[in-house]
Design an enzyme around this catalytic site. Structure first.
Site, PDB file in Angstrom:
ATOM      1  N   LYS A  46       0.854  -1.205   0.000  1.00 12.46           N
ATOM      2  CA  LYS A  46       0.000   0.000   0.000  1.00 12.46           C
ATOM      3  C   LYS A  46       0.882   1.246   0.000  1.00 12.46           C
ATOM      4  O   LYS A  46       0.665   2.176  -0.781  1.00 12.46           O
ATOM      5  CB  LYS A  46      -0.881   0.014   1.232  1.00 12.46           C
ATOM      6  CG  LYS A  46      -1.541   1.353   1.536  1.00 12.46           C
ATOM      7  CD  LYS A  46      -2.428   1.329   2.758  1.00 12.46           C
ATOM      8  CE  LYS A  46      -1.704   1.552   4.032  1.00 12.46           C
ATOM      9  NZ  LYS A  46      -1.408   2.968   4.344  1.00 12.46           N
ATOM     10  N   ASN A  47       1.925   1.232   0.891  1.00 15.77           N
ATOM     11  CA  ASN A  47       2.710   2.452   1.106  1.00 15.77           C
ATOM     12  C   ASN A  47       3.746   2.704   0.028  1.00 15.77           C
ATOM     13  O   ASN A  47       4.500   3.667   0.106  1.00 15.77           O
ATOM     14  CB  ASN A  47       3.353   2.427   2.496  1.00 15.77           C
ATOM     15  CG  ASN A  47       2.283   2.537   3.571  1.00 15.77           C
ATOM     16  OD1 ASN A  47       1.130   2.876   3.281  1.00 15.77           O
ATOM     17  ND2 ASN A  47       2.635   2.211   4.795  1.00 15.77           N
ATOM     18  N   CYS A 140      -4.910  12.298  12.353  1.00 14.44           N
ATOM     19  CA  CYS A 140      -5.712  11.079  12.429  1.00 14.44           C
ATOM     20  C   CYS A 140      -5.503  10.530  13.842  1.00 14.44           C
ATOM     21  O   CYS A 140      -4.854  11.124  14.682  1.00 14.44           O
ATOM     22  CB  CYS A 140      -5.257  10.080  11.371  1.00 14.44           C
ATOM     23  SG  CYS A 140      -3.609   9.498  11.656  1.00 14.44           S
ATOM     24  N   ARG A 145       0.151  14.308  12.396  1.00 16.31           N
ATOM     25  CA  ARG A 145       0.603  14.076  11.016  1.00 16.31           C
ATOM     26  C   ARG A 145       0.962  15.407  10.327  1.00 16.31           C
ATOM     27  O   ARG A 145       0.391  15.780   9.332  1.00 16.31           O
ATOM     28  CB  ARG A 145      -0.473  13.319  10.224  1.00 16.31           C
ATOM     29  CG  ARG A 145      -1.045  12.096  10.891  1.00 16.31           C
ATOM     30  CD  ARG A 145      -0.033  11.001  11.173  1.00 16.31           C
ATOM     31  NE  ARG A 145       0.493  10.371   9.995  1.00 16.31           N
ATOM     32  CZ  ARG A 145      -0.084   9.345   9.371  1.00 16.31           C
ATOM     33  NH1 ARG A 145      -1.230   8.897   9.793  1.00 16.31           N
ATOM     34  NH2 ARG A 145       0.461   8.795   8.311  1.00 16.31           N
ATOM     35  N   ASP A 328       4.292   0.229  12.002  1.00 15.09           N
ATOM     36  CA  ASP A 328       3.043  -0.322  11.458  1.00 15.09           C
ATOM     37  C   ASP A 328       2.797  -1.762  11.903  1.00 15.09           C
ATOM     38  O   ASP A 328       1.750  -2.327  11.582  1.00 15.09           O
ATOM     39  CB  ASP A 328       3.045  -0.256   9.929  1.00 15.09           C
ATOM     40  CG  ASP A 328       3.039   1.177   9.437  1.00 15.09           C
ATOM     41  OD1 ASP A 328       3.356   1.399   8.258  1.00 15.09           O
ATOM     42  OD2 ASP A 328       2.747   2.078  10.246  1.00 15.09           O
ATOM     43  N   ARG A 420      -8.842  -0.382   4.347  1.00 16.96           N
ATOM     44  CA  ARG A 420      -7.938   0.608   3.749  1.00 16.96           C
ATOM     45  C   ARG A 420      -6.636  -0.038   3.321  1.00 16.96           C
ATOM     46  O   ARG A 420      -6.004   0.404   2.362  1.00 16.96           O
ATOM     47  CB  ARG A 420      -7.590   1.715   4.758  1.00 16.96           C
ATOM     48  CG  ARG A 420      -8.757   2.538   5.196  1.00 16.96           C
ATOM     49  CD  ARG A 420      -8.312   3.708   6.031  1.00 16.96           C
ATOM     50  NE  ARG A 420      -7.406   4.572   5.267  1.00 16.96           N
ATOM     51  CZ  ARG A 420      -7.205   5.855   5.581  1.00 16.96           C
ATOM     52  NH1 ARG A 420      -7.793   6.373   6.624  1.00 16.96           N
ATOM     53  NH2 ARG A 420      -6.397   6.591   4.852  1.00 16.96           N
TER      54      ARG A 420
END
Ligand code: EPZ
Length: 458
Positions: A46-47, A140, A145, A328, A420
């Site tokens: 994803k990243n 978030c 962030r 993560d 997500r």
């Protein structure tokens, strides 16, 4: 729920909610007790995928990206690009992107607010158009962030930055290469600056750059477009900019966080799980920590196998920028530490507030106390199922993992957080032998579902 009109580009078959991810998108229902065993083929990272999509703005020529995960953050980035006038077609796991002339210079608030990662269109937009207007991304659950490193770096390259009415307005006559020291090895700032530097006349040196594998993947993507980049993956990255970039084809690297998540899912129930598609060196310290905990690790060329037969040992963990322990995987590893014979200290050094899931884990029977950046995890604990709420993407994954070993049934609400970043989460866990059901908000739990309700974008 508001929706965009059909995208007006070929292959676009279904509108996607402009007001972001559906708030009440269902839940995961897990029955504990299964021992997971088997193989997982990893999706694309994803990243990395999100940044390669943004980098495609740097050329009017078509770019083809394969192994793109079908997850809602990718669908959101598709919408962001389409809102800028980019032609995007999604076929299977392949994205075809053509950022032709006449692009818009304004990224819409509704989409930027739903996904902070949208901020990585800023660098390529300034590089391509000489200007960009983008909504200030919100914070978030895990922290404010901020984006000050991004903005200061772009100013170093010659961009003028104004912030008014919640929008960032960037403009420049011409970007010029410069030495850009980062206060902190920010992943997003490194990526924005790397992309902008490809259009900056002369040499740019990003000092104290982030070293994540996703940075290397982005650098390889940009190089395949004709950029001249050296040092990606080290803390000093050199870019010779100013030359036009062309189209390319590229496969996204495998998702190392998805890999770690499934290895932990196997280890919690003394299982035996192998993940395929990833270079083990992308998770070196994580694998070392699992081994110290008593998990047996077998590394293949592009695979990793984790199995456990004995008790788990406590270990202390500090999250750090790569190659440190990945933040993560912090929430997920706390579940494993809750089962260990003893006390572990987990220190979160990357985000300001990444213990949000602890209260929910404790409702399942974990014994975690937090103070500032430290969490004290006592074990072994017998977890028991109940209804819990996913606070964010990785916290949600941790709650599903906890449900795998909790006695009885656990219902994890807020499934949209998990959608997500995990493609077919329920399907992949079910294939390993877990009893996991993905239930839409208005459904009753079915025997087996077909994974996350990924939108069918063609
Ligand atoms: C990326 O976020 C990832 N997201 C995150 O993954 C990951 O946790 C993080 O890198 C660290 O590895 C994507 O790639 C889409 P940072 P990013 O800039 O770029 C502070 C997931 O679960 N900071 O390295 O936002 C910031 O507040 C997500 O997949 C500033 O102060 O991470 C944070 O405390 C979560 N000013 C720290 O640095 C800035 O200008 C790390 O942020 C930028 C960052």
């Amino acid at each position: 729920m508001k929706s965009t009109s059909a995208g007006g580009v070929s292959g676009y078959t279904e509108s996607y909610p402009v007001d972001g991810i559906p708030e009440n998108s269902g839940r995961f229902v897990v029955r504990g007790g299964a021992r997971l065993a088997g193989d997982v083929v990893l999706a694309g990272a994803k990243n990395s995928a999100l940044k390669l999509m943004a980098a495609s703005l740097l050329t009017p020529e078509p770019c083809v990206i394969s192994r793109v995960p079908r997850i809602t953050d990718v669908f959101t980035m598709v919408e962001v690009l389409r809102s800028l006038g980019v032609a995007v077609d999604f076929e299977g796991d392949e994205l075809r992107i053509a950022a032709g002339d006449g692009l818009s210079d304004c990224a819409p608030y509704e989409l930027v607010r739903t996904m902070r990662a949208s901020i990585v269109v800023m660098g390529p937009m300034v590089a391509r158009l000489g200007r960009a207007t983008i909504a200030m991304p919100g914070g978030c659950n895990i922290g404010p962030r901020r984006i000050d490193f991004h903005l200061r770096g772009l100013e170093k390259l010659g961009a003028r930055v104004e912030i008014e009415h919640g929008f960032i307005k960037l403009s420049c006559d011409r970007l010029r290469g410069a030495v850009v020291p980062l206060d902190y090895p920010s992943v997003g700032a490194t990526e924005n600056l790397l992309m902008a530097a490809t259009a900056a006349e002369g040499e740019t040196v990003i000092e104290n750059a982030a070293r994540e594998p996703e940075i290397v993947d982005l650098a390889e993507y940009l190089s395949s477009m004709g950029a001249c980049i050296e040092g990606a993956g080290t803390s000093s990255v050199h870019v010779q900019g100013g030359r036009p970039l062309h189209g390319t084809q590229h496969q996204v690297i495998a998702d190392r966080i998805e890999a770690g998540t499934y290895l932990i899912a196997g280890a919690v129930g003394a299982g035996d799980v192998t993940v395929h598609g990833l270079e083990p060196h992308h998770l070196e310290l994580f694998l070392t920590k699992l081994h110290l905990m008593g998990v047996e690790i077998q590394e293949g060329k592009h695979s990793m196998r984790a199995s456990r037969s004995g008790p788990l040992r406590p270990v202390d963990i500090s999250t750090l920028p790569h190659p440190g322990f990945p933040t993560d995987l912090q929430a997920q590893v706390m579940v494993l530490l809750s089962l260990a014979d003893g006390t572990s200290i987990v220190t979160e050094n990357v985000f300001e507030n990444r213990f949000v899931v602890v209260d929910e884990l404790n409702r399942l029977g974990a014994g975690i106390t937090t103070s500032g950046h430290h969490a004290v995890v006592t074990g072994p604990r017998a977890l028991t199922g109940t209804v819990v709420e996913a606070p964010d993407l990785r916290g949600g994954a941790a709650l599903v993992i906890a449900g795998l070993v909790a006695e009885g049934s656990t219902e994890i609400r807020g499934a949209h957080h998990i959608d997500r970043g995990y493609e077919g989460f329920a399907d992949k866990l079910t294939a390993l032998g877990a009893n996991v059901t993905r239930v839409q908000a208005d459904e009753t739990p079915l025997a087996r579902t077909t994974g996350a309700s990924a939108r069918t974008l063609r």
